[in-house]
Design a protein around this motif. Structure first.
Motif, mmCIF file in Angstrom:
data_model
loop_
_atom_site.group_PDB
_atom_site.id
_atom_site.type_symbol
_atom_site.label_atom_id
_atom_site.label_comp_id
_atom_site.label_asym_id
_atom_site.label_seq_id
_atom_site.Cartn_x
_atom_site.Cartn_y
_atom_site.Cartn_z
ATOM 1 N N TYR A 346 35.630 52.914 47.358
ATOM 2 C CA TYR A 346 35.165 52.281 46.124
ATOM 3 C C TYR A 346 36.301 52.062 45.125
ATOM 4 N N ILE A 347 37.387 52.814 45.222
ATOM 5 C CA ILE A 347 38.487 52.646 44.267
ATOM 6 C C ILE A 347 39.151 51.291 44.482
ATOM 7 N N HIS A 348 39.550 51.005 45.708
ATOM 8 C CA HIS A 348 40.123 49.677 46.014
ATOM 9 C C HIS A 348 39.134 48.581 45.605
ATOM 10 N N ARG A 349 37.878 48.761 45.979
ATOM 11 C CA ARG A 349 36.858 47.738 45.733
ATOM 12 C C ARG A 349 36.684 47.469 44.238
ATOM 13 N N ASP A 350 36.518 48.523 43.452
ATOM 14 C CA ASP A 350 36.252 48.336 42.020
ATOM 15 C C ASP A 350 37.452 47.751 41.293
ATOM 16 N N VAL A 351 38.648 48.203 41.663
ATOM 17 C CA VAL A 351 39.859 47.684 41.018
ATOM 18 C C VAL A 351 40.010 46.186 41.306
ATOM 19 N N GLU A 352 39.861 45.800 42.555
ATOM 20 C CA GLU A 352 40.043 44.399 42.926
ATOM 21 C C GLU A 352 38.915 43.516 42.390
ATOM 22 N N ASN A 353 37.690 44.017 42.432
ATOM 23 C CA ASN A 353 36.565 43.218 41.924
ATOM 24 C C ASN A 353 36.684 42.947 40.438
ATOM 25 N N CYS A 354 37.149 43.933 39.699
ATOM 26 C CA CYS A 354 37.332 43.720 38.259
ATOM 27 C C CYS A 354 38.385 42.643 38.007
ATOM 28 N N TYR A 355 39.510 42.748 38.716
ATOM 29 C CA TYR A 355 40.563 41.749 38.527
ATOM 30 C C TYR A 355 40.045 40.351 38.848
ATOM 31 N N LYS A 356 39.335 40.206 39.956
ATOM 32 C CA LYS A 356 38.825 38.894 40.363
ATOM 33 C C LYS A 356 37.852 38.337 39.328
ATOM 34 N N LYS A 357 37.020 39.200 38.760
ATOM 35 C CA LYS A 357 36.034 38.726 37.775
ATOM 36 C C LYS A 357 36.696 38.121 36.544
ATOM 37 N N TYR A 358 37.846 38.656 36.168
ATOM 38 C CA TYR A 358 38.483 38.217 34.925
ATOM 39 C C TYR A 358 39.556 37.159 35.117
ATOM 40 N N PHE A 359 40.082 37.008 36.319
ATOM 41 C CA PHE A 359 41.232 36.120 36.489
ATOM 42 C C PHE A 359 40.984 34.940 37.436
ATOM 43 N N THR A 360 39.862 34.894 38.105
ATOM 44 C CA THR A 360 39.580 33.761 38.987
ATOM 45 C C THR A 360 39.234 32.521 38.169
ATOM 46 N N GLN A 361 39.983 31.458 38.397
ATOM 47 C CA GLN A 361 39.728 30.193 37.710
ATOM 48 C C GLN A 361 38.708 29.369 38.507
ATOM 49 N N ARG A 362 38.187 28.350 37.874
ATOM 50 C CA ARG A 362 37.123 27.554 38.508
ATOM 51 C C ARG A 362 37.538 26.942 39.837
ATOM 52 N N GLU A 363 38.792 26.500 39.923
ATOM 53 C CA GLU A 363 39.235 25.824 41.146
ATOM 54 C C GLU A 363 39.679 26.816 42.232
ATOM 55 N N GLN A 364 39.604 28.109 41.934
ATOM 56 C CA GLN A 364 40.058 29.123 42.875
ATOM 57 C C GLN A 364 38.902 29.898 43.491
ATOM 58 N N THR A 365 39.182 30.475 44.650
ATOM 59 C CA THR A 365 38.269 31.473 45.196
ATOM 60 C C THR A 365 38.779 32.850 44.761
ATOM 61 N N ASP A 366 37.919 33.842 44.875
ATOM 62 C CA ASP A 366 38.329 35.203 44.522
ATOM 63 C C ASP A 366 39.538 35.640 45.340
ATOM 64 N N GLU A 367 39.528 35.320 46.633
ATOM 65 C CA GLU A 367 40.612 35.760 47.506
ATOM 66 C C GLU A 367 41.931 35.076 47.154
ATOM 67 N N MET A 368 41.867 33.816 46.769
ATOM 68 C CA MET A 368 43.096 33.127 46.338
ATOM 69 C C MET A 368 43.692 33.821 45.123
ATOM 70 N N THR A 369 42.835 34.164 44.182
ATOM 71 C CA THR A 369 43.289 34.842 42.966
ATOM 72 C C THR A 369 43.970 36.160 43.301
ATOM 73 N N LEU A 370 43.337 36.924 44.174
ATOM 74 C CA LEU A 370 43.862 38.240 44.528
ATOM 75 C C LEU A 370 45.164 38.126 45.315
ATOM 76 N N ASN A 371 45.229 37.184 46.231
ATOM 77 C CA ASN A 371 46.441 37.017 47.024
ATOM 78 C C ASN A 371 47.621 36.576 46.163
ATOM 79 N N GLU A 372 47.368 35.684 45.221
ATOM 80 C CA GLU A 372 48.436 35.241 44.323
ATOM 81 C C GLU A 372 48.959 36.406 43.496
ATOM 82 N N LYS A 373 48.053 37.285 43.088
ATOM 83 C CA LYS A 373 48.462 38.458 42.326
ATOM 84 C C LYS A 373 49.314 39.393 43.186
ATOM 85 N N LYS A 374 48.896 39.603 44.416
ATOM 86 C CA LYS A 374 49.614 40.524 45.293
ATOM 87 C C LYS A 374 51.024 40.022 45.609
#
Length: 601
Positions: A346-374
């Protein structure tokens, strides 16, 4: 009482005369003292009562009935075969306890059959024995009322009382409140009360009471980050409960959110100043902050009339979310709780889900947002070795042509190439990467990261410095600087945790000499950490070294480089040795040290 002593044996030792004595007078001092011993010896084996305090209790009890004051031996004579009186250590005061915890369990069973519950006994014990002598009973009360077993939410006694006859939440609260008042400076009783209210109580007012007790705990120990965590957890759970209501109010949720964020921030401030002899760094404030922000960023609010206020809130926390995400990125990449224990999912999950909720733009998918961050961090790039290397290939252009004087860009570029080499994909040569690092090394900047020094060790240990590189990095100096850098940047946070060996020294050439931990089978890892000196790991290369003055050194290019032994006990005598070499974020580690037969002093 040794070996195969069983529950039935304990029950058989309790005679009919003893049972009759208990049933005859439940309020006698002998019966009550026996109930106290049964309680504490059942829940805290080998605990005891002081004979002196027992005799004081007898004196007060017998005076009430206008009887003479018999001594402890006389009062407890019906049970003398199952009690033992002794002196502990060097103290002269004598102690009394039951002869075996199973005897205590059996007596407790008899008391409950006579309608005297664990709650009744515990309440009597606190009022009659502990009150006025709190300093003598602090440890035993904490053990029976506070100390939890692994994976349990409360102490065994509290859980047993709660489910003894129905659902006795009020009895648990009454007992903990009494203890909180008796031990008026102890923070753990109000903390436990706060937790009990929000976890076990069903009434609507439970969060208000939980918050009150959490605040009381903080008053008693304001600098303890773990005590502060409870207030944040209370408010987080209240927020979660509120947002699940069909008619949840945005203003109410926002107020709770701000209070929870404040609580978790103050917890984090306290954690930063916790004594470093604490086993591990308390990151619950950082995680709690992200969890609260994730809960609050509910699209239901974004579509309502309060959209502007909601957007203002999102803007106000985005920077903090990114900072805390960055913390967990390297924290989880470089370490884990123990060698054979992973972080809860749940630690990995909650940390990543929070980031995706706040930083995913309309033209992006959640995974794109996370991969760009990584792609922007050392720990994030290491993630791709465990997930999907193809993602890194698609983003490879991100790292092309780093500015030669930009250390951050260069470090990420070099790591990306090392990662690509692990899957046999096209990448820059070790020689070119060495040249890039060498240029930065010669600048001798201050406050460099451990990651920079790690790359120096990996590249210049894995491959000899190329002819075009004059004055290559001195690895002894590099390691000294790495230790200083680690101490400054990570030691506080990673103390008490297992540092993951990110790469091992293999048998190939150039970058192929580096073997990421994900490429090793679990069996190989077990052999490295638990195997005897005869172990051979096929894809890894043994390194020659020496043990001297209880320290292990690798010998390379005339330099003696001090290493950390994975198993300190294996560095037991001077001699020539060989070992497998792993690299953590703190530096090189010698695994599976083997002494060679010949050694010349």
């Amino acid at each position: 009482m040794e070996g195969g002593f069983q529950k039935e044996d304990a029950e058989n030792l309790i005679t009919a005369e003893m049972v009759n004595h208990i049933g005859k007078d439940m309020k006698s001092s002998s019966t009550r003292l026996l109930s106290f011993l049964a309680l504490i010896n059942s829940y805290v084996p080998d605990s005891h009562l002081l004979k002196l305090f027992c005799e004081e209790f007898i004196s007060k009890t017998e005076q009430r009935f206008n009887e003479e004051n018999p001594n402890l031996e006389t009062i407890m004579k019906p049970f003398e075969d199952l009690t033992v009186t002794y002196s502990e250590g060097e103290q002269e005061d004598q102690c009394i306890r039951l002869v075996h915890p199973m005897i205590a369990d059996a007596f407790l069973k008899i008391f409950t059959e006579h309608k005297l519950t664990r709650f009744d006994i515990a309440l009597d014990f606190l009022n009659s024995m502990v009150k006025g002598k709190e300093s003598n009973y602090g440890q035993i009360c904490k053990k029976i009322l506070i100390t939890r077993q692994v994976k349990e939410q409360f102490s065994r006694l509290i859980l047993d009382i709660m489910y003894e006859r129905g659902n006795n939440r009020k009895q648990c609260i009454h007992l903990l409140e009494l203890a909180a008042n008796l031990f008026s400076t102890e923070p753990y009783y109000p903390q436990t009360l706060a937790r009990f209210y929000y976890i076990k109580v069903k009434e609507d007012s439970k969060y208000e009471k939980a918050e009150e007790w959490a605040e009381e705990a903080i008053k008693r120990d304001p600098n303890n980050s773990c005590i502060r965590d409870t207030l944040g957890q209370v408010l987080k759970n209240q927020l979660l409960s509120e947002t699940k209501k069909p008619s949840s109010d945005f203003e109410e949720c926002l107020a709770i959110t701000k209070s929870a964020i404040d609580a978790f921030k103050k917890e984090d401030e306290a954690a930063e100043n916790d004594p470093e002899d604490n086993t591990t760094f308390n990151y619950s404030g950082l995680l709690g902050f992200l969890q609260v922000c994730k809960i609050m960023n509910d699209t239901r609010f974004a579509k309502s009339y309060v959209c502007t206020k909601h957007m203002d809130f999102i803007k106000s926390v985005k920077d903090d979310i990114e900072t805390k995400y960055d913390f967990f990125e390297w924290y989880l990449a470089f370490s884990k709780p123990r060698m054979n224990k992973e972080e809860p999912v749940y630690i990995h999950r909650d940390v990543e889900n929070c980031y995706k909720k706040y930083f995913t733009q309309r033209e992006q998918t959640d995974e794109m947002t996370l991969n760009e961050k990584k792609m922007k961090s050392f720990g994030g790039l290491l993630h791709f070795l465990k997930s999907d290397i193809n993602v890194l290939k698609r983003y490879k252009s991100t790292f092309d042509n780093p500015q030669s004087d930009n250390e951050t860009q260069t470090v990420l570029y070099i790591l990306a190439n090392i990662i690509l080499s692990q899957s046999g994909d096209p990448c820059e040569t070790a020689e070119d990467l060495q040249a890039r690092l060498q240029k930065l090394w010669l600048r001798e900047m201050q406050d460099r990261s451990p990651e920079f020094y790690l790359l120096i060790l990996l590249l210049f240990w894995a491959d000899e410095a190329q002819p075009g590189i004059t004055n290559p990095p001195n690895l002894e100096k590099c390691l000294r600087e790495m230790h200083h850098s680690y101490k400054r940047k990570y030691q506080k946070y990673l103390r008490g945790r297992y540092l993951v060996p990110l790469f091992f020294f293999g048998k190939g050439k150039g970058l192929q000499k580096l073997v990421h931990i994900s490429k090793l089978h679990q069996t190989a890892l077990e052999l490295l950490t638990e195997g005897d000196e005869s172990v051979e790991v096929e894809c890894l290369q043994r390194i020659n070294g020496e043990v001297k003055n209880e320290r292990v050194f690798a010998v390379k290019d005339g330099q003696k480089i001090k290493l950390t032994p994975y198993n300190p006990s294996s560095v037991c005598k001077p001699g020539l040795v060989s070992f497998y070499l792993g690299f953590t974020i703190r530096g090189p580690v010698a695994y599976n040290i083997r002494y060679e037969k010949k050694y010349h002093m």
